[in-house]
Design a protein around this motif. Sequence first.
Motif, short mmCIF file in Angstrom:
data_model
loop_
_atom_site.label_atom_id
_atom_site.label_comp_id
_atom_site.label_asym_id
_atom_site.label_seq_id
_atom_site.Cartn_x
_atom_site.Cartn_y
_atom_site.Cartn_z
N PRO A 14 0.80 -1.10 -0.12
CA PRO A 14 0.05 -0.13 0.04
C PRO A 14 0.67 1.30 0.00
O PRO A 14 0.47 2.17 -0.80
N ALA A 17 1.98 1.96 -3.79
CA ALA A 17 1.01 2.15 -4.53
C ALA A 17 0.47 3.46 -4.24
O ALA A 17 0.38 4.35 -5.26
N TRP A 18 0.22 3.75 -2.93
CA TRP A 18 0.02 5.28 -2.62
C TRP A 18 1.00 6.47 -3.18
O TRP A 18 0.61 7.40 -3.58
N LEU A 21 0.39 7.09 -6.80
CA LEU A 21 -0.63 7.50 -7.01
C LEU A 21 -0.66 8.98 -6.79
O LEU A 21 -1.63 9.57 -7.42
N GLU A 97 -8.22 5.62 -3.46
CA GLU A 97 -8.18 4.91 -2.26
C GLU A 97 -7.29 3.74 -2.47
O GLU A 97 -7.26 2.97 -3.44
N VAL A 98 -6.54 3.35 -1.59
CA VAL A 98 -5.60 2.23 -1.46
C VAL A 98 -5.87 1.35 -0.42
O VAL A 98 -5.80 1.75 0.84
N SER A 106 -1.99 -4.77 -2.67
CA SER A 106 -3.08 -3.40 -2.66
C SER A 106 -4.19 -3.71 -3.72
O SER A 106 -3.77 -4.04 -4.71
N GLU A 107 -5.36 -3.08 -3.36
CA GLU A 107 -6.34 -3.03 -4.40
C GLU A 107 -6.71 -1.25 -4.20
O GLU A 107 -6.63 -0.60 -3.42
N ILE A 108 -6.75 -0.66 -5.38
CA ILE A 108 -6.90 0.56 -5.77
C ILE A 108 -8.39 0.80 -6.19
O ILE A 108 -8.77 0.22 -7.23
N LEU A 143 1.08 1.92 -11.94
CA LEU A 143 1.29 0.92 -11.02
C LEU A 143 2.43 -0.12 -11.50
O LEU A 143 2.75 -0.96 -10.73
#
Length: 144
Positions: A14, A17-18, A21, A97-98, A106-108, A143
Amino acid sequence: MPVFRIVRRTLLPPEEAWRRLTDWERQGSAVPLTRTVIDTAPPTRVGTIFTARSGVGRLTVDDPMEVTLWRPPVPDRPALVRLEKRGRVVRGWAELEVRPLPGGGSEIHWRESLRVTGLPRLFDPAVASAGRAVFGRALDRLLR
């Protein structure tokens, strides 16, 4: 305003990924014919303002945005940033949202509402479809 949502899963933790993003310049370069200019000093926080400028030559559209919610990732809690779009042509909001996944990754969730000034609501489905396509590809690039 048409609202669309994009969901992606990644092996990235996360925090990474954050970071990807919310790197606004990198985000601009992931959208075709777009560059991003940050108007406030780092780090990003509530009140950060930046502008995504899309187009070629004199045919450009500015999409100024302000960070109105900034919640970076912490263990076992989704991260969330909300952007308010305050341009003359492009209005609306975006939320990125992460969510941490069990076992890693992670799911975005990218949610966005777009209103293009002067465009009749009849075109809302086309705007949402174009937004999903453009920002879905941008999300995939960010990503990678």
